[in-house]
Design an enzyme around this catalytic site. Structure first.
Site, PDB file in Angstrom:
ATOM      1  N   TYR A 116       3.127  63.898  37.280  1.00  6.37           N
ATOM      2  CA  TYR A 116       3.000  62.776  38.201  1.00  6.37           C
ATOM      3  C   TYR A 116       1.662  62.092  37.980  1.00  6.37           C
ATOM      4  O   TYR A 116       0.602  62.703  38.101  1.00  6.37           O
ATOM      5  CB  TYR A 116       3.106  63.268  39.641  1.00  6.37           C
ATOM      6  CG  TYR A 116       3.288  62.162  40.657  1.00  6.37           C
ATOM      7  CD1 TYR A 116       4.557  61.707  40.965  1.00  6.37           C
ATOM      8  CD2 TYR A 116       2.200  61.596  41.311  1.00  6.37           C
ATOM      9  CE1 TYR A 116       4.741  60.703  41.907  1.00  6.37           C
ATOM     10  CE2 TYR A 116       2.374  60.594  42.239  1.00  6.37           C
ATOM     11  CZ  TYR A 116       3.645  60.146  42.536  1.00  6.37           C
ATOM     12  OH  TYR A 116       3.823  59.147  43.467  1.00  6.37           O
TER      13      TYR A 116
ATOM     14  N   TYR B  84       6.704  52.664  38.384  1.00  4.29           N
ATOM     15  CA  TYR B  84       6.387  53.543  39.517  1.00  4.29           C
ATOM     16  C   TYR B  84       7.584  53.555  40.455  1.00  4.29           C
ATOM     17  O   TYR B  84       7.750  52.683  41.298  1.00  4.29           O
ATOM     18  CB  TYR B  84       5.136  53.084  40.257  1.00  4.29           C
ATOM     19  CG  TYR B  84       4.748  54.016  41.384  1.00  4.29           C
ATOM     20  CD1 TYR B  84       4.270  55.283  41.098  1.00  4.29           C
ATOM     21  CD2 TYR B  84       4.871  53.639  42.711  1.00  4.29           C
ATOM     22  CE1 TYR B  84       3.913  56.159  42.115  1.00  4.29           C
ATOM     23  CE2 TYR B  84       4.525  54.502  43.734  1.00  4.29           C
ATOM     24  CZ  TYR B  84       4.038  55.759  43.433  1.00  4.29           C
ATOM     25  OH  TYR B  84       3.696  56.626  44.441  1.00  4.29           O
TER      26      TYR B  84
END
Length: 400
Positions: free
Chosen positions: A304, A354
């Site tokens: 991440y 994203y």
């Protein structure tokens, strides 16, 4: 408690994946994006909407289970779930699907995340309360984050800038290390036609000429703001044999917080005795225990990357290098495609899109299928992580 059997090892598989176009302005509703990604994942699994009897979403998703059920005609739902917070959700969402299947509550579970993160609500600008009222009101927001507003902490990037500066002071990491992370994932995006940054190369000069946003983090240390959606279908492992795609098993999933659980979403992390103690460390230990694997057995990782510093910290927390050595490890070439741990092979949050990290799960599946645009040769295991800092989730995928 230690005698409890938590094992879900290899009992479920991700049988289908789907995504919309990633863009800065979709011109579509979030529900329409979720429906497109969901239908694509269902078709990829060789199923129809009638086969889906469970759904799981992020707590930040405005498309509720009833919404997706309506739009896709999911008339036979027997399970629905939600988890968070925000970017901590994706792997935990798959974990809920695994729990539903292994407990007999569902057979095929659709997991999705949809957002207009550029043309709609932009998380980088802070919460709706922060945008509307700024630091004029403290308390009553229910998150504890609002108590940090008077001190100028308005958006996640400011918190992660403090992480970066602390790591630099404690361990000597540098902006060059962050630049290497940004450029590595950009190269992976350049090879991925789906990525928002597919056509935009990045040099060292480009990185250093980008504007400073929250010292020491520059523009290219920040993830993208994107419109789009991603979805996966999770099924029992024995059902995966009927899928038209190569089998990708969920080896293990783990969720957790720091040892002394904190309230809030982001900023209360600043109140820990050690700022650099993150939930990814304890979650990683439990994940490896459940998987029966260790960091040395991970072939590729989708970490991440809301910010470059997040990658650096996770390299340490998931055991790929020692504490304090994340910067040197990233700059050694180890995270590049020919390195010992290629990461974020579609471009990640920094350069693909994203979608709160759901796109990392899709890329992990592609790697295990042998279908990535930056394929790691003979990859058999993939670690996928979700966001931090107050809580997180992670999982290990395995080629069947």
């Amino acid at each position: 408690m230690n005698n409890i059997d938590y094992s879900h090892r290899d009992r479920c598989a991700i049988t289908g994946i789907g995504a919309t176009e990633f863009s800065a302005r979709s011109g579509r509703s979030v529900a329409a994006l979720a429906a497109e990604a969901g239908l694509a994942a269902i078709a990829d699994a060789g199923l129809t909407p009638a086969d889906i009897d469970g759904v799981v979403r992020s707590d930040y998703d405005t498309v509720h289970h009833s919404d997706i059920g309506h739009w896709l005609g999911l008339s036979g739902l027997t399970f629905w779930g939600v988890t968070g917070t925000g970017g901590a959700s994706p792997c935990g969402m798959v974990g809920q699907a695994v729990a539903a299947i292994t407990s007999g509550q569902a057979h095929n579970v659709l997991v999705y995340r949809a957002l207009n993160g550029r043309s709609g609500l932009r998380f980088g600008k802070g919460t709706a309360m922060q945008q509307a009222e700024g630091a004029r009101r403290v308390g009553g927001g229910g998150t504890l984050d609002e108590f940090f507003l008077p001190y100028g902490l308005m958006a996640p990037g400011q918190l992660y800038a403090l992480y970066a500066r602390r790591h630099m002071l404690e361990y000597g990491s540098t902006t060059d290390n962050l630049a290497d992370i940004a450029m590595t994932v950009r190269r992976r995006a350049n090879a991925n036609p789906r990525a928002m940054m597919a056509g935009r190369t990045m040099s060292v000069a480009d990185y250093y000429q980008s504007r400073m946003i929250a010292d020491p983090l520059r523009l290219f240390d920040f993830c993208l703001e994107s419109d789009g959606a991603c979805a996966v279908v999770v099924s029992a492992a024995e059902r995966a044999a009927d899928s038209p795609q190569p089998i990708v098993l969920v080896r293990a999933v783990s969720q957790g917080t720091v040892p002394d659980m904190q309230g809030g979403k982001v900023f209360p992390a600043l109140m820990r005795p050690d700022l650099l103690t993150n939930p990814s460390r304890s979650v990683g230990r439990e994940l490896y225990r459940r998987a029966g694997l260790g960091p040395a057995e991970i072939d590729v990782a989708q970490l991440y990357d809301c910010f470059t510093i997040t990658v650096l910290l996770q390299l340490e927390d998931y055991g790929f290098c020692a504490t304090g050595e994340g910067g040197a490890f990233a700059s050694s070439g180890a995270i590049d495609l020919a390195g010992s741990l290629p990461i974020n092979t579609a471009g990640g949050n920094l350069s693909e899109a994203y979608i709160h990290g759901m796109n990392h799960i899709l890329e992990g599946v592609r790697q295990m299928r042998g279908q990535s645009t930056s394929q790691v040769p003979d990859a058999q295991t993939c670690l996928v992580s979700s966001g931090a800092p107050t809580m997180t989730s992670a999982m290990i995928l395995r080629a069947g």
